[in-house]
Design a protein around this motif. Structure first.
Motif, PDB file in Angstrom:
ATOM      1  N   ARG A  40       0.836  -1.199   0.000  1.00  0.00           N
ATOM      2  CA  ARG A  40       0.000   0.000   0.000  1.00  0.00           C
ATOM      3  C   ARG A  40       0.873   1.252   0.000  1.00  0.00           C
ATOM      4  N   ARG A  41       1.939   1.235   0.804  1.00  0.00           N
ATOM      5  CA  ARG A  41       2.829   2.394   0.851  1.00  0.00           C
ATOM      6  C   ARG A  41       3.413   2.680  -0.533  1.00  0.00           C
ATOM      7  N   LEU A  76       0.775   4.172  -2.869  1.00  0.00           N
ATOM      8  CA  LEU A  76       0.467   5.575  -2.595  1.00  0.00           C
ATOM      9  C   LEU A  76       1.619   6.477  -3.044  1.00  0.00           C
ATOM     10  N   ILE A  77       2.865   6.030  -2.828  1.00  0.00           N
ATOM     11  CA  ILE A  77       4.007   6.809  -3.314  1.00  0.00           C
ATOM     12  C   ILE A  77       3.960   6.909  -4.842  1.00  0.00           C
ATOM     13  N   ALA A 102       1.333   6.630  -6.755  1.00  0.00           N
ATOM     14  CA  ALA A 102       0.194   7.450  -7.170  1.00  0.00           C
ATOM     15  C   ALA A 102       0.537   8.932  -7.096  1.00  0.00           C
ATOM     16  N   ALA A 103       1.219   9.333  -6.018  1.00  0.00           N
ATOM     17  CA  ALA A 103       1.607  10.736  -5.882  1.00  0.00           C
ATOM     18  C   ALA A 103       2.583  11.127  -6.996  1.00  0.00           C
ATOM     19  N   MET A 116      -5.345   9.816  -9.457  1.00  0.00           N
ATOM     20  CA  MET A 116      -4.361   9.649  -8.393  1.00  0.00           C
ATOM     21  C   MET A 116      -4.793  10.335  -7.106  1.00  0.00           C
ATOM     22  N   VAL A 117      -5.505  11.452  -7.217  1.00  0.00           N
ATOM     23  CA  VAL A 117      -6.067  12.096  -6.019  1.00  0.00           C
ATOM     24  C   VAL A 117      -7.050  11.151  -5.331  1.00  0.00           C
ATOM     25  N   LEU A 148      -5.053   8.475  -3.477  1.00  0.00           N
ATOM     26  CA  LEU A 148      -4.420   9.018  -2.278  1.00  0.00           C
ATOM     27  C   LEU A 148      -5.437   9.304  -1.176  1.00  0.00           C
ATOM     28  N   ARG A 174      -5.508   4.716   1.950  1.00  0.00           N
ATOM     29  CA  ARG A 174      -5.098   4.363   3.302  1.00  0.00           C
ATOM     30  C   ARG A 174      -6.248   3.770   4.103  1.00  0.00           C
TER      31      ARG A 174
END
Length: 502
Positions: free
Chosen positions: A76-77, A80-81, A83-84, A176-177, A180, A184
């Protein structure tokens, strides 16, 4: 213990499916935007090729690294990285002021995409432990990828009609927003507690193996066999040998080669890879036929491909349920036989009036290959220990990238060789021998020459399709021979999608 996924997991699947949709949209939209951005940025022909290719180079090169990295730092981490980074790179690409800047931002998008794809599939392995649900989830994920491919030309056309070319890249930002904002909460975290440190030497070796091979194959597809392409492929293969030897010695390898010790995993990966080789080559020949032999415009040719995409989406969605009912091996084999039938139709395509036959063949071939894709990827993921799901997903996706590159290079070269061999030595137009596209350009006012060139290319299409039909039939036989003993219908809880590792 109850292994059924609940409401949170199914909503989380929607988040991961949106990632798949975005990645395919981003690729398909670019082809429409290329003429506009090239004119605006003054991109040269080589720069245009790099704008198209750098994304797939970086994606293929970093998949193995990112799949393993997710197993180590958390899937998941990493998602998310990624995606940002993808969102930021999308904005930078949209407002590029030079061709060089766009190439650089496309490279960043490829690296970010390499974090998203294996992380998404590995998270599905965590979220859906029950075999039927896992198959359904993976089928939906792949279907969304195909929906993006189908919608790309439509969405891109609408955007480019009303906005500048940068709008095509801004599609990535809202997706991507969403990831994010919800990831989580909706997605579980998982990392391999026993994973060691990332071996940077292995990372360098994997890039040295993958990138030159992909580059060489693409160069062969465009320019034919040449010393530069051969040198790149040889260098990549040599680096790959060194990479494999290093992985065998490491306690915590970048790529755990023990995955290939699982017969179901190895066989399914090979079957899907070879199927991708055939489909990419025959799709290239078929779409070229529609525009050069049948004389359709790019828009009209794209519309003729819509039924193929719709059938493939439906087959991908239904594949897991059908496999649970009748057995994965039999469904995969049946799909390969259907694809062979589509290839056979292409062996009968004439040089005049063959559009319907080409489209019918594509529908059968695409719908057929979707069955082993939908069922087979469930096999690959479920036959893998949960702690190595990221590596398995990366292997599956890397083999797909290689399949496309090999298919376009090898089968495309075969079709070109047959085309040139069919042309008479006394062909009066200089340049027509190079390719059917060149022939249409230089001989557009010479119907007799065009007729000869189109007949020659059609023979090339027929030949490539004949090879594809044979390969698909062989793969169907191998599927039954190798995977049948591992398989059973869903009522007996299919052994292929039940891992002893959980």
């Amino acid at each position: 213990m109850n292994t059924l996924a609940g409401r949170r997991e199914w909503i989380g699947l929607g988040v991961l499916a949106s990632v798949a949709l975005l990645l395919s949209l981003d690729v398909s939209v670019l082809y429409l935007a290329l003429p506009h951005l090239s004119a605006d940025l003054g991109a040269t022909a080589p720069q245009q090729l790099w704008i198209l290719d750098i994304y797939s180079f970086m994606l293929a090169g970093f998949l193995v690294t990112m799949g393993t990295l997710g197993d180590r730092i958390g899937r998941r981490r990493l998602l998310l990285i990624g995606a940002a980074c993808f969102g930021v790179a999308s904005v930078l690409a949209a407002f590029s002021v030079s061709a060089e800047m766009l190439i650089a931002t496309r490279a960043l998008l490829g690296i970010a995409g390499a974090t998203l794809m294996p992380s998404s599939m590995a998270l599905l392995r965590n979220m859906f432990r029950e075999p039927k649900q896992m198959g359904t989830a993976i089928g939906i994920w792949f279907s969304c990828f195909m929906v993006g491919m189908a919608l790309g030309p439509l969405v891109g056309g609408l955007l480019l009609e009303h906005f500048r070319w940068g709008s095509a890249f801004l599609l990535g930002a809202p997706f991507m927003v969403l990831v994010l904002a919800t990831g989580r909460t909706l997605l579980p975290e998982y990392r391999d507690p026993s994973a060691g440190r990332l071996d940077l030497s292995s990372v360098a070796l994997s890039l040295s193996a993958i990138l030159p091979v992909i580059y060489g194959l693409k160069d062969v597809a465009r320019n034919g066999v040449n010393p530069t392409a051969l040198a790149a492929v040889v260098f990549g293969v040599a680096a790959g040998v060194v990479f494999v030897r290093r992985q065998r010695r490491l306690v915590s390898p970048l790529l755990d080669l023990r995955l290939f010790g699982n017969r179901a995993f190895a066989a399914t990966l090979a079957i899907l890879s070879l199927g991708g080789v055939v489909m990419s080559g025959t799709t290239l020949m078929s779409t070229t036929y529609l525009q050069t032999v049948a004389g359709l415009s790019p828009l009209a040719a794209g519309l003729w491909l819509v039924p193929q995409n719709l059938v493939m989406i439906a087959a991908l969605t239904l594949a897991p349920a059908v496999a649970n009912r009748f057995g994965t091996a039999y469904v995969m084999a049946a799909g390969l036989v259907v694809s062979a039938a589509g290839q056979f139709l292409h062996t009968q395509v004439p040089s005049v009036g063959g559009t319907w036959l080409v489209v019918a063949g594509l529908i059968l071939a695409s719908g057929g290959i979707a069955l082993p894709m939908g069922a087979g990827n469930s096999v690959i993921m479920a036959a893998t220990p949960v702690e190595r799901a990221g590596s398995a997903a990366a292997l599956s996706e890397t083999s797909g990238e290689f399949g496309v590159a090999v298919g376009v290079a090898v089968l495309g070269s075969l079709g070109t060789a047959v085309y040139r061999g069919q042309l008479p030595d006394t062909l009066p137009v200089e340049g027509a021998r190079e390719s059917i596209t060149a022939a249409v350009t230089v001989a557009k006012d010479l119907p007799g020459v065009l007729e000869i060139a189109r007949a020659a290319f059609t023979t090339g299409l027929n030949t490539v399709a004949a090879v594809g039909a044979v390969v698909f039939l062989v793969l169907a036989a191998v599927t039954i021979a190798v995977l049948r003993r591992h398989d059973s219908p869903a009522r007996e809880a299919s052994a292929l999608v039940t891992g002893p590792h959980d």
